[in-house]
Scaffold this motif. Structure first.
Motif, short mmCIF file in Angstrom:
data_model
loop_
_atom_site.label_atom_id
_atom_site.label_comp_id
_atom_site.label_asym_id
_atom_site.label_seq_id
_atom_site.Cartn_x
_atom_site.Cartn_y
_atom_site.Cartn_z
N ILE A 228 0.83 -1.20 0.00
CA ILE A 228 0.00 0.00 0.00
C ILE A 228 0.87 1.25 0.00
CG2 ILE A 228 -0.20 0.04 2.54
CD1 ILE A 228 -3.10 1.11 2.09
N SER A 229 0.48 2.22 -0.82
CA SER A 229 1.16 3.51 -0.87
C SER A 229 0.15 4.59 -0.49
CB SER A 229 1.73 3.78 -2.27
OG SER A 229 0.71 3.68 -3.25
N TYR A 230 0.65 5.77 -0.19
CA TYR A 230 -0.20 6.86 0.29
C TYR A 230 0.06 8.14 -0.50
CZ TYR A 230 -0.95 3.80 4.32
OH TYR A 230 -1.28 2.72 5.11
N VAL A 231 -0.94 8.99 -0.57
CA VAL A 231 -0.74 10.33 -1.11
C VAL A 231 0.34 11.02 -0.27
CG1 VAL A 231 -1.79 12.59 -1.45
CG2 VAL A 231 -3.08 10.52 -2.01
N VAL A 232 1.25 11.71 -0.92
CA VAL A 232 2.35 12.37 -0.23
C VAL A 232 2.01 13.84 -0.04
CG1 VAL A 232 4.82 12.86 -0.25
CG2 VAL A 232 3.96 10.75 -1.31
N LYS A 233 1.75 14.23 1.21
CA LYS A 233 1.27 15.58 1.50
C LYS A 233 2.25 16.66 1.04
CE LYS A 233 -0.69 18.43 5.18
NZ LYS A 233 -1.04 18.50 6.61
N LYS A 234 3.54 16.43 1.26
CA LYS A 234 4.53 17.47 0.92
C LYS A 234 4.64 17.68 -0.59
CE LYS A 234 8.62 14.44 0.92
NZ LYS A 234 9.95 14.19 1.56
N GLU A 235 4.09 16.75 -1.37
CA GLU A 235 4.12 16.91 -2.83
C GLU A 235 2.95 17.75 -3.34
OE1 GLU A 235 6.37 16.11 -4.88
OE2 GLU A 235 7.60 14.53 -3.97
#
Length: 439
Positions: A228-235
């Protein structure tokens, strides 16, 4: 049976069967129909809020990239057949086609024959939602779609849609508190249900989650052999909100969406992560042009939709505390320092008291309406509840329905923007009557 007869049949069946939170009977029904769900490429979406918006972004990107997409979502709001759709690109424009009355009725008739054979074998009769789920899978197979985007109804692990052996991709939107009487009284328990759509060998992707939810999702993926991967907030950078839509940059690429609301950026980024994983799995037709067109085309009624001006009229189907919280974020962003005339209805099984408490600081007046159907909370009872919660400091009027609320607002010359929220169930009434629209 005809389509109308199917509606009557389902209404009677709901009274008899209630809800069944196991997948045994829907799985058996699908098996007797040849397991159509396992002969499709499926993207499975679960979560508390945002499933519809994320599903719309994904479907439109895929369709504008040249794929024929089947979509199953619920509940229906404007058209009873909109739960099962075929979405594709025609002459470089998005084309959405609901299942026809005839196809729906013929499919349910055939499925009911199988249900009767199950009953004769001593099994329980599947519920209407289970029957419609299997109808969706079988219809998508007949339509020969390239990929099906399936939205879980409630939860995940024991949801009727969760009979897929191996989806192409599992997508988890924001997970918060809702359906706590069924899914559990903590975020951890709710997340355990939602995580049930994560399957061995199939990648999963998630929106940003609070730590206890992220831990459940990551542990589930690890234990079953998924990743599982996640949306990267800092991007997520350079976000700009306007009445014409939202601009933002994700992973260095500038994007534009027409949908308004602060939460739609996260939904769009989750869709971008999802299509990136699809590209890795060989969906080679997905290119930048199709991604941009899909994002810009996406339309999802009733999610921070501004349908009128002078005064502004905002419609949002938020119906649980997490949804109300993100609605409030958008209100503060688009209408800073404003107080709202709030037209609100609710279902009896929702946490409407917490919703009202969250909205109180932003209300100049409430008009209560009764949400349709047996689950709808009576507007008179709702009025009394809000008055007690407000301590008599905010006026509350029982309007009964959207039309009467409009008449009362205009008669009383209530000033300031109008917010309609609390449920998606009365949106059709709102749009059918072109209520509040002053453009």
């Amino acid at each position: 049976m005809t389509r109308d007869e199917a509606d009557v049949f389902f209404e009677e069946l709901r009274k008899e069967s209630g809800s069944i939170y196991v997948t045994d009977y829907v799985a058996e029904l699908a098996h007797r129909l040849g397991d159509p769900q396992n002969r499709l490429k499926v993207i499975h979406i679960a979560g508390t809020n945002g499933k519809g918006s994320v599903g719309t972004f994904i479907c439109d990107i895929l369709a504008m990239s040249g794929y024929k997409v089947g979509r199953f979502s619920s509940p229906a709001v404007f058209d009873r057949n909109e739960t099962i759709q075929k979405i594709c690109r025609v002459n470089y424009k998005l084309h959405i086609e609901n299942i026809s009355d005839e196809t729906y009725a013929d499919g349910i008739t055939a499925i009911e024959n199988i249900c009767q054979s199950m009953v004769k074998d001593g099994l329980k009769h599947p519920t209407p939602f289970e029957m419609e789920t299997v109808l969706a899978y079988s219809t998508f197979l007949k339509w020969n779609v390239d990929i099906a985007v399936i939205e879980a109804g409630m939860g995940g692990r024991f949801d009727a849609t969760n009979i897929i052996d191996k989806p192409v991709l599992s997508v988890l939107t924001n997970i918060g508190s809702d359906h706590m009487d069924v899914l559990g009284d903590s975020l951890t328990k709710i997340a355990e249900h939602k995580a049930g759509i994560i399957k061995p060998g199939a990648p999963a992707v998630s929106a940003l989650q609070v730590p206890e939810v992220k831990r459940v999702l990551s542990d589930t993926a690890k234990s079953c052999g998924s990743h599982i991967s996640y949306v990267v907030k800092k991007e997520i950078t350079d976000v700009s909100y306007t009445m014409d839509g939202t601009d933002f940059t994700y992973r260095g690429t500038s994007r534009h969406i027409k949908l308004k609301g602060t939460y739609q950026v996260m939904n769009a980024c989750l869709a971008l992560e999802a299509v990136s994983l699809l590209q890795e799995q060989g969906f080679a037709r997905i290119r930048e042009e199709g991604i941009d067109q899909g994002l810009e085309t996406a339309q999802w009624h009733g999610r921070f939709e501004i349908i009128g001006h002078d005064p502004a009229v905002i419609v949002d189907g938020a119906h649980n505390p997490p949804g109300i919280k993100v609605l409030i974020e958008s209100l503060k962003k688009y209408f800073p320092d404003e107080k709202f005339t709030i037209v609100i209805g609710a279902f009896k099984d929702k946490d409407y008291a917490t919703n009202v408490k969250l909205l109180l600081p932003f209300a100049r007046k409430f008009y209560t309406i009764t949400a349709p159907g047996p689950r709808g909370l009576n507007s008179g009872i709702f009025k009394n509840i809000i008055e007690k919660l407000a301590g008599g400091k905010i006026p509350v009027e029982n309007a009964d329905n959207v039309s009467k609320a409009k008449e009362a607002i205009e008669y009383n010359k209530d000033q300031g923007p109008v917010l309609v929220c609390g449920s998606l169930s009365f949106l059709k009434d709102l749009y059918d009557n072109v209520l509040f629209i002053h453009d």
